[in-house]
Design an enzyme around this catalytic site. Structure first.
Site, PDB file in Angstrom:
ATOM      1  N   CYS A 520      80.786   1.117-106.842  1.00 23.29           N
ATOM      2  CA  CYS A 520      79.768   0.365-106.415  1.00 23.29           C
ATOM      3  C   CYS A 520      79.646   1.162-104.816  1.00 23.29           C
ATOM      4  CB  CYS A 520      80.223  -1.338-105.688  1.00 23.29           C
ATOM      5  SG  CYS A 520      79.515  -2.170-105.102  1.00 23.29           S
ATOM      6  N   HIS A 603      81.132  -4.376-110.867  1.00 22.02           N
ATOM      7  CA  HIS A 603      82.789  -4.906-110.391  1.00 22.02           C
ATOM      8  C   HIS A 603      83.620  -4.801-111.699  1.00 22.02           C
ATOM      9  CE1 HIS A 603      82.900  -4.307-105.990  1.00 22.02           C
ATOM     10  NE2 HIS A 603      81.334  -4.894-105.817  1.00 22.02           N
ATOM     11  N   GLU A 605      86.573  -5.830-111.752  1.00 27.90           N
ATOM     12  CA  GLU A 605      87.658  -6.650-111.598  1.00 27.90           C
ATOM     13  C   GLU A 605      87.698  -7.148-111.573  1.00 27.90           C
ATOM     14  OE1 GLU A 605      85.868  -4.918-108.074  1.00 27.90           O
ATOM     15  OE2 GLU A 605      86.121  -3.661-109.547  1.00 27.90           O
TER      16      GLU A 605
END
Length: 647
Positions: A520, A603, A605
Site C-alpha cells: 500500500c 491489502h 491481509e
C-alpha cells in the site's frame, strides 16, 4: 432481596454505586463500593474484589495516540457489596417519574456539523489520512436535582422503553455520574476467550419498527455495507495483536433497537493476556474513532474543538474468577453524563466515509441521541401513554432466524448471508498452520495496524514475523524478509519524517539485495524510487474490493488507498527494472516485481481480500526462493493454499 437498591433510593447522599443490566438477562446487578482514581489501565486494582472502571477517551494516549486532555479521571468503583434483583422488581422500585433535563442545547449546530463532515471527507479521506472517521457533537442541559436519584430515574425509563442494548446502566460517583443504554460490546475476555463486537451501519426508524422493504434497502446500501467491513478490518487488527490465533468472524447480525437498527459482526479468539492489557491493546473501538486508529485520533483532535470526556471510552467490569479476572467492557455511547454542578452532556457521533452525505450524518446524530434524550425528558416520547415495557423481537438476529418466515423475511436473510460471499474465508474458518519455512520477517509498521494482521498471516504461512514501528526499524541483514507496511498520508511528502524514513529504509534494503515486500503506502514509496509518478486517485478507494489482474493471475483484493502509482501494464520501471502490473484502462499500478523485490497496492491481509492469502503465499514462495511467482488460474487464486486446508 432488594436491600441495597432500597437503601440507595432512600439515601440523600448515597454511597458510590452502579446498577447494570446485561443484554438478555432477566436480572440486574446493584454494586456499591469505594472510588479509586488511577493513572493507567495497569493500575486498576485487581486485588480480589470486583471492579467497575470508567475509562475516559484520553486514556488512548497509553497507546501513543493523540487525545485532548480534559483531566477526566480513570475512575474505579471497587465493589464491597452487591445484590442481584429481578428486572421487573427493580423497575417497580426505581423512580417512576424521572427528572426532566432543562435548557436543552447543542454545542455544534446542524449546519456547522454538516460542514465538518464535508471537511473531513475532502481534507482527510480525500488526502489519504484514513478510510473513515467518527466526529462527535454534544447535546447539553441542566438539572437541579440530585445526580444519584436522577440517573436511577433515567435508568428506569431506559429499561422500560429502550430495546437491544448490550448494557443498560447507571453509575453514581461524587462529581461524575452516567446513565446509558449502549448497544455495543467493545471487548470481553471470559475464561481466555476474547470477543469484540463491531457494529456499524445505521438504519433510522424513529416512528417504530421498520418495514421489510425499507430494511431490504438498508441492507443493500453500499455505504452501510462498506462502513461495517472497514470496522471489522480495524478490529481484526486488534484481535491479531491480542490473540495468537488472530480472530474469527461470525455474522453478520441485525442489532435491533427502539429507533435504530444496526448491522454487526462478532469476533472471537483466545488469549492469556491480563485483561487490563487486553483492554489497553484494543483502545478504542474504530466504530467510535475511525481507521487507521492512530491517525483517526489525530483527525479527531483536529476537528473536535473540545475533549471527549468518556465518549468512545469504555465501562469495564472486572469480575474475579479462579485464577484471575474476567473482563466485560461495553463502549460508552448512547450515554448521558452529569457533573458535580448539574450539567448534563449527551455526546453522539457519526461514522464518516467517502460516500457520506453531510445532511444524512446530521440526521444520524439526532437519531442516536433520541433514545437517551427521551429517557431524560428532554424530548417527548412518541407514545407518552405507554407505561409498559415493550416486548421486542430478539435484539440480535442472524440470517437463520429469518428462514421459513415468508418471502419478505427470506429476502432479508439472503441479504445478510450475501454479505460474506466476497469476504476472505481465512478470517471466518479454522486455520491450520503451514509447516515452518525456517525464515524470519521484519514487518515495518508505517502507521497502520494492518501490520498485525499481515504478521499473523505470515506466521500462519510458516514465517517467524515480528512488527516494529517505522521510527525504530533497522532492516538487519539477518532478516530473511523485510515487509514495508501500509500507512496513511501522502507518499510524495518528503517533509513528513515517516515518508523520509521509509524512503531511507527502502533504499538500504534494496542496496542489500535481500528480499523485500512493500504494501500500500510502502508500495507507493517503492514506485517513486522506481521512477514512477504517484498521484491522487479521482476518488479515494477506501474499503473497496476490486477484481484485478496480477501479472496474468486474476485476484479479488481489498484496497484502502487515496494515491496510486501510474504506468503501462507489462512495462518495466525507469529505475530498478521492476515489472509492472497495472489496470489496462487507467494505468493505476496494482503491483511491482523483480528479483527478490515485490510490492502490492492492495491489502492482502484484509477481510476484503478473498484471494489475499493465496497471493501472499505465492509472493513468499518467490521472494524466499528468488523469483516472484503468483497463482496462475482462478482455482489457485481462490482456494487458500495451506497445508492441511486452513480455510
Amino acid at each position: 432481596m432488594t436491600r441495597l437498591l432500597a437503601s440507595l433510593l432512600a439515601a440523600t447522599d448515597p454511597a458510590p454505586f452502579a446498577v447494570v443490566r446485561r443484554e438478555h438477562e432477566p436480572t440486574l446487578d446493584v454494586l456499591v463500593g469505594d472510588v479509586v482514581d488511577v493513572d493507567r489501565l495497569a493500575d486498576i486494582p485487581l486485588d480480589g474484589a470486583e471492579v467497575l472502571a470508567l475509562v475516559p477517551f484520553r486514556q488512548v494516549r497509553e497507546r501513543g495516540f493523540v487525545a485532548r486532555d480534559d483531566g477526566a479521571p480513570l475512575r474505579c468503583l471497587v465493589v464491597r457489596e452487591r445484590e442481584t434483583i429481578g428486572l421487573d422488581e427493580a423497575i417497580s422500585l426505581l423512580p417512576e417519574h424521572p427528572i426532566a433535563v432543562d435548557d436543552l442545547a447543542v454545542d455544534v449546530s446542524d449546519a456547522e456539523y454538516a460542514e465538518r463532515v464535508r471537511r473531513v471527507i475532502d481534507d482527510e479521506i480525500g488526502r489519504g489520512e484514513g478510510a473513515n472517521f467518527v466526529i462527535r457533537r454534544e447535546f447539553t442541559g441542566r438539572i437541579e436535582a440530585s445526580a444519584a436519584h436522577s440517573v436511577l430515574g433515567w435508568l428506569r425509563a431506559l429499561l422500560e422503553h429502550e430495546a437491544g442494548a448490550y448494557w443498560t446502566f447507571a453509575v453514581y460517583t461524587p462529581g461524575l455520574s452516567a446513565v446509558g443504554a449502549t448497544p455495543e460490546r467493545h471487548v470481553s475476555s471470559i475464561d481466555g476467550v476474547v470477543s469484540m463486537n463491531p457494529i456499524s451501519g445505521t438504519f433510522r426508524h424513529l416512528a417504530g419498527p421498520p418495514a421489510d422493504d425499507d430494511l431490504v434497502a438498508f441492507l443493500g446500501d453500499v455505504k452501510e455495507r462498506e462502513e461495517l467491513v472497514m470496522v471489522v478490518d480495524e478490529e481484526l487488527k486488534m484481535m491479531s495483536a491480542v490473540c495468537p490465533d488472530g480472530g474469527r468472524i461470525r455474522g453478520p447480525f441485525l442489532k435491533r433497537m427502539s429507533r435504530l437498527t444496526h448491522t454487526e459482526y462478532l469476533l472471537e479468539g483466545r488469549s492469556d493476556l491480563d485483561p487490563r492489557e487486553v483492554l489497553r491493546l484494543t483502545m478504542f473501538a474504530p466504530t467510535v474513532t475511525g481507521s487507521p486508529m492512530g491517525n483517526a485520533c489525530t483527525v479527531i483532535a483536529r476537528h473536535e474543538s473540545t475533549a471527549r470526556g468518556y465518549y468512545a471510552g469504555v465501562l469495564a467490569r472486572f469480575t474475579p474468577r479462579v485464577g484471575g479476572y474476567d473482563l466485560d467492557a461495553p463502549i460508552l455511547i448512547r450515554t448521558a453524563y452529569v457533573d458535580g454542578e448539574g450539567g448534563v452532556r449527551v455526546p453522539v457521533g457519526a461514522t464518516l466515509v467517502r460516500h457520506s452525505d453531510p445532511d444524512g450524518e446530521v440526521a444520524e446524530t439526532h437519531a442516536k441521541a433520541a433514545g437517551v434524550l427521551t429517557a431524560l425528558g428532554a424530548i417527548p416520547r412518541a407514545d407518552p401513554a405507554s407505561a409498559k415495557r415493550p416486548t421486542p423481537a430478539p435484539s440480535t438476529t442472524d440470517a437463520s432466524a429469518f428462514r421459513d418466515r415468508g418471502r419478505e423475511d427470506d429476502r432479508i436473510a439472503t441479504l445478510l448471508d450475501s454479505r460474506n460471499d466476497h469476504l476472505a474465508t481465512f478470517w471466518s474458518a479454522p486455520q491450520a498452520a503451514h509447516p515452518s519455512r525456517r525464515a524470519t520477517a521484519l514487518v515495518i509498521d508505517a502507521g497502520d495496524d494492518f501490520t498485525t494482521m499481515l504478521a499473523h498471516q505470515l506466521r500462519h504461512l510458516g514465517v517467524e514475523a515480528r512488527v516494529v514501528p517505522w521510527n525504530e526499524a533497522v532492516p538487519e541483514a539477518s532478516d530473511d524478509l523485510v515487509v514495508f507496511g501500509p500507512g496513511p498520508g501522502d507518499p510524495r511528502n518528503s517533509a513528513d519524517p515517516r515518508m523520509a524514513r521509509l524512503h531511507e529504509l527502502m533504499v538500504e534494503r534494496l542496496a542489500s539485495g535481500a528480499p523485500m515486500l512493500a504494501v500500500c503506502l510502502s508500495h507507493q514509496v517503492l514506485a517513486t524510487l522506481a521512477g514512477l509518478p504517484v498521484s491522487p486517485l479521482p476518488a479515494p478507494r477506501q474499503g473497496v474490493q476490486l477484481d484485478i489482474d496480477l501479472f496474468g493471475a486474476p485476484a479479488s483484493i481489498g484496497f484502502y488507498n487515496t494515491f496510486a502509482a501510474l504506468a503501462d501494464n507489462g512495462s518495466i520501471t525507469p529505475s530498478l527494472d521492476l515489472e509492472v502490473a497495472a489496470d489496462a484502462a487507467t494505468g493505476v499500478v496494482h503491483a511491482l516485481r523483480g528479483p527478490r523485490v515485490a510490492s502490492v497496492q492492495g491489502h492482502l491481509e484484509s477481510v476484503l481480500s478473498p484471494d489475499g492469502l493465496a497471493v501472499l503465499a505465492g509472493l513468499l514462495d518467490g521472494l524466499l526462493g528468488g523469483e516472484v511467482v503468483l497463482p496462475v488460474d482462478d482455482a489457485a487464486c481462490h482456494e487458500p493454499v495451506t497445508a492441511g486446508g486452513a480455510a
